[in-house]
Design a protein around this motif. Structure first.
Motif, mmCIF file in Angstrom:
data_model
loop_
_atom_site.group_PDB
_atom_site.id
_atom_site.type_symbol
_atom_site.label_atom_id
_atom_site.label_comp_id
_atom_site.label_asym_id
_atom_site.label_seq_id
_atom_site.Cartn_x
_atom_site.Cartn_y
_atom_site.Cartn_z
ATOM 1 N N ILE A 73 0.631 -1.231 0.009
ATOM 2 C CA ILE A 73 -0.031 0.111 0.279
ATOM 3 C C ILE A 73 0.792 1.345 0.259
ATOM 4 O O ILE A 73 1.963 1.192 0.468
ATOM 5 C CB ILE A 73 -1.105 -0.164 1.722
ATOM 6 C CG1 ILE A 73 -1.711 -1.632 1.164
ATOM 7 C CG2 ILE A 73 -1.539 1.486 1.198
ATOM 8 C CD1 ILE A 73 -1.880 -1.221 2.699
ATOM 9 N N LEU A 74 0.913 2.154 -0.947
ATOM 10 C CA LEU A 74 2.238 3.381 -1.043
ATOM 11 C C LEU A 74 0.401 4.338 -1.254
ATOM 12 O O LEU A 74 -0.312 4.376 -1.516
ATOM 13 C CB LEU A 74 2.022 3.366 -2.586
ATOM 14 C CG LEU A 74 3.445 2.002 -2.674
ATOM 15 C CD1 LEU A 74 3.677 2.590 -4.626
ATOM 16 C CD2 LEU A 74 4.368 1.600 -1.894
ATOM 17 N N LEU A 75 1.307 5.182 -0.818
ATOM 18 C CA LEU A 75 0.914 6.823 -0.332
ATOM 19 C C LEU A 75 1.584 7.793 -1.268
ATOM 20 O O LEU A 75 3.354 7.670 -0.478
ATOM 21 C CB LEU A 75 1.152 6.888 1.024
ATOM 22 C CG LEU A 75 -0.208 6.218 2.351
ATOM 23 C CD1 LEU A 75 0.189 6.496 3.645
ATOM 24 C CD2 LEU A 75 -1.810 5.773 1.917
ATOM 25 N N THR A 76 1.002 8.263 -1.520
ATOM 26 C CA THR A 76 1.399 9.745 -2.331
ATOM 27 C C THR A 76 1.979 10.541 -1.281
ATOM 28 O O THR A 76 2.928 11.715 -1.520
ATOM 29 C CB THR A 76 0.621 10.157 -3.925
ATOM 30 O OG1 THR A 76 -0.704 10.336 -2.756
ATOM 31 C CG2 THR A 76 0.514 9.182 -4.414
ATOM 32 N N HIS A 77 1.194 10.666 -0.234
ATOM 33 C CA HIS A 77 0.896 11.870 0.869
ATOM 34 C C HIS A 77 0.205 11.725 1.668
ATOM 35 O O HIS A 77 -0.239 11.019 1.751
ATOM 36 C CB HIS A 77 1.220 13.384 0.129
ATOM 37 C CG HIS A 77 -0.598 13.492 0.079
ATOM 38 N ND1 HIS A 77 -0.350 13.436 -1.470
ATOM 39 C CD2 HIS A 77 -1.445 14.498 0.123
ATOM 40 C CE1 HIS A 77 -1.626 13.603 -1.494
ATOM 41 N NE2 HIS A 77 -2.137 14.704 -0.632
ATOM 42 N N ALA A 78 0.532 12.107 2.683
ATOM 43 C CA ALA A 78 -0.270 11.768 3.924
ATOM 44 C C ALA A 78 -1.909 12.523 4.291
ATOM 45 O O ALA A 78 -1.755 12.487 5.208
ATOM 46 C CB ALA A 78 0.475 11.592 4.925
ATOM 47 N N HIS A 79 -2.025 13.461 3.069
ATOM 48 C CA HIS A 79 -3.793 13.828 3.336
ATOM 49 C C HIS A 79 -3.813 12.582 3.880
ATOM 50 O O HIS A 79 -4.664 11.942 3.440
ATOM 51 C CB HIS A 79 -3.872 14.704 2.794
ATOM 52 C CG HIS A 79 -3.208 16.122 2.588
ATOM 53 N ND1 HIS A 79 -3.168 17.152 1.495
ATOM 54 C CD2 HIS A 79 -3.092 16.570 3.641
ATOM 55 C CE1 HIS A 79 -2.049 17.832 2.234
ATOM 56 N NE2 HIS A 79 -2.316 17.907 3.353
ATOM 57 N N ALA A 80 -5.638 12.746 4.471
ATOM 58 C CA ALA A 80 -6.287 11.972 5.088
ATOM 59 C C ALA A 80 -7.858 11.239 4.094
ATOM 60 O O ALA A 80 -8.275 10.558 3.873
ATOM 61 C CB ALA A 80 -7.445 12.965 5.795
ATOM 62 N N ASP A 81 -7.761 12.177 2.663
ATOM 63 C CA ASP A 81 -8.110 12.073 1.822
ATOM 64 C C ASP A 81 -7.464 11.467 1.134
ATOM 65 O O ASP A 81 -8.138 10.733 0.224
ATOM 66 C CB ASP A 81 -8.746 13.102 0.418
ATOM 67 C CG ASP A 81 -7.885 14.019 0.360
ATOM 68 O OD1 ASP A 81 -6.308 14.558 0.695
ATOM 69 O OD2 ASP A 81 -7.698 14.241 -0.812
ATOM 70 N N MET A 89 3.323 12.711 9.933
ATOM 71 C CA MET A 89 1.869 12.355 9.609
ATOM 72 C C MET A 89 1.071 11.575 9.105
ATOM 73 O O MET A 89 -0.648 11.476 9.562
ATOM 74 C CB MET A 89 2.257 13.955 7.993
ATOM 75 C CG MET A 89 0.714 14.501 7.817
ATOM 76 S SD MET A 89 0.324 15.341 6.571
ATOM 77 C CE MET A 89 1.808 17.264 6.193
ATOM 78 N N ALA A 90 1.449 10.784 8.526
ATOM 79 C CA ALA A 90 0.454 9.592 8.366
ATOM 80 C C ALA A 90 0.048 9.033 9.327
ATOM 81 O O ALA A 90 -0.893 8.343 9.516
ATOM 82 C CB ALA A 90 1.475 8.463 7.581
ATOM 83 N N LEU A 91 1.641 8.743 10.654
ATOM 84 C CA LEU A 91 0.968 8.771 11.613
ATOM 85 C C LEU A 91 -0.171 9.530 12.929
ATOM 86 O O LEU A 91 -0.435 8.582 13.731
ATOM 87 C CB LEU A 91 2.470 8.143 12.643
ATOM 88 C CG LEU A 91 3.180 7.123 11.912
ATOM 89 C CD1 LEU A 91 3.845 6.477 13.257
ATOM 90 C CD2 LEU A 91 2.481 6.145 11.222
ATOM 91 N N GLY A 96 6.097 19.803 -1.470
ATOM 92 C CA GLY A 96 5.497 21.376 -2.060
ATOM 93 C C GLY A 96 3.797 21.264 -1.366
ATOM 94 O O GLY A 96 3.509 21.636 -0.757
ATOM 95 N N HIS A 97 3.154 20.387 -1.530
ATOM 96 C CA HIS A 97 1.779 20.114 -1.492
ATOM 97 C C HIS A 97 1.849 19.486 0.237
ATOM 98 O O HIS A 97 1.290 19.656 0.913
ATOM 99 C CB HIS A 97 0.844 19.036 -2.371
ATOM 100 C CG HIS A 97 -0.341 18.952 -2.287
ATOM 101 N ND1 HIS A 97 -1.666 20.134 -1.812
ATOM 102 C CD2 HIS A 97 -1.146 17.850 -1.252
ATOM 103 C CE1 HIS A 97 -2.533 19.721 -1.476
ATOM 104 N NE2 HIS A 97 -2.013 18.118 -1.348
ATOM 105 N N THR A 98 2.761 18.812 0.443
ATOM 106 C CA THR A 98 3.377 18.431 1.692
ATOM 107 C C THR A 98 4.815 18.233 1.862
ATOM 108 O O THR A 98 5.096 18.129 0.662
ATOM 109 C CB THR A 98 2.287 16.928 2.059
ATOM 110 O OG1 THR A 98 2.517 16.177 1.656
ATOM 111 C CG2 THR A 98 1.190 17.012 2.113
ATOM 112 N N PRO A 99 5.223 18.282 2.874
ATOM 113 C CA PRO A 99 6.848 17.280 2.522
ATOM 114 C C PRO A 99 7.440 16.437 2.103
ATOM 115 O O PRO A 99 8.561 16.824 1.349
ATOM 116 C CB PRO A 99 7.587 18.070 4.287
ATOM 117 C CG PRO A 99 6.505 18.372 5.030
ATOM 118 C CD PRO A 99 5.024 18.148 4.011
#
Ligand SMILES: [Zn+2]
Length: 237
Positions: free
Chosen positions: A57-65, A90-92, A154-157
């Protein structure tokens, strides 16, 4: 919907996430909102696959959506969650989003609709990811599809784009989007709405890391797939 060789896009509301197939094994990229899990199960069944086939499971970034059902899938597939080292903290944590920027603009009917979709699909009941592995810029991940990590902050670190060289495809999360979030208009690739980026200047600089990719299919976190010459599209951003 198959949008590139062995890559399926799930468009749940205006929130995209992806399933990548390689030799019968699967990588899930981003996880929508918690209640989108049902769409994952239905989609896997339609593909003749199941949760047991999910290897990563890969996350492009850790925003909730983008993290919605990650914890549930991690447990049910017994597959690790991966995120860039700069978004790991942030993911945790629960419910990470640029809340002020979103709520203060929620009078835009389209954005209001997106927030409502989030509310109906689990924004008030976001599970916390309890364990995540990290990757760094330039790493080739030994997971189905073998994506190369391009760190595009940029969008997130810890925002990244996943490049699948043999499929000429880039899953870019919110590095670039093809949906204007406030109006809901389809657009050519552009940066996410300025106020939603942690650092706009960093977002712009990150685009330099994508120019060399040439003719490619871009799969964003919001909006429809786009195919074209990336350097030409970025010249207009
Ligand atoms: Zn997003």
């Amino acid at each position: 919907m198959q949008v590139a060789s062995g890559i399926h896009q799930f468009q749940t509301g205006d929130f995209n996430w992806y399933v990548v197939e390689a030799h019968g094994r699967l990588t899930v990229v981003d996880c929508g909102w918690p209640r989108h899990y049902r769409a994952l199960l239905d989609g896997l069944e339609a593909m003749g696959r199941s949760v047991a086939d999910v290897e990563a499971i890969l996350l492009t970034h850790a925003h909730a959506d983008h993290t919605g059902f990650a914890e549930r899938l991690r447990k049910e597939a017994q597959a690790p969650v991966w995120v860039h080292e700069d978004d790991h903290g942030m993911a945790l944590r629960r419910g990470q989003l640029p809340w002020f920027a979103l709520v203060s603009r929620s009078w835009h009917p389209h954005l209001f609709g997106m927030l409502l979709h989030g509310a109906l699909n689990g924004v008030f009941n976001l599970p916390r990811i309890t364990e995540a592995k990290t990757f760094a810029d330039g790493q080739t991940l030994d997971v189905p599809g073998r994506p190369v990590v391009i760190h595009t902050p940029g969008h997130t670190p810890g925002q990244v784009s996943f490049h699948f060289p043999d499929r000429n495809t880039l899953i870019c999360g919110d590095t670039l989007v093809t949906l204007e979030l406030l109006s809901g208009k389809a657009v050519t690739p552009q940066l996410a709405y300025e106020a939603l980026n942690a650092n706009g200047e960093t977002s712009r600089r990150s685009l330099d890391k994508l120019r060399h990719l040439g003719e490619i299919t871009l799969l964003p976190g919001h909006g429809k797939p786009w195919t074209g010459h990336l350097a030409e599209a970025l010249a207009e951003v």
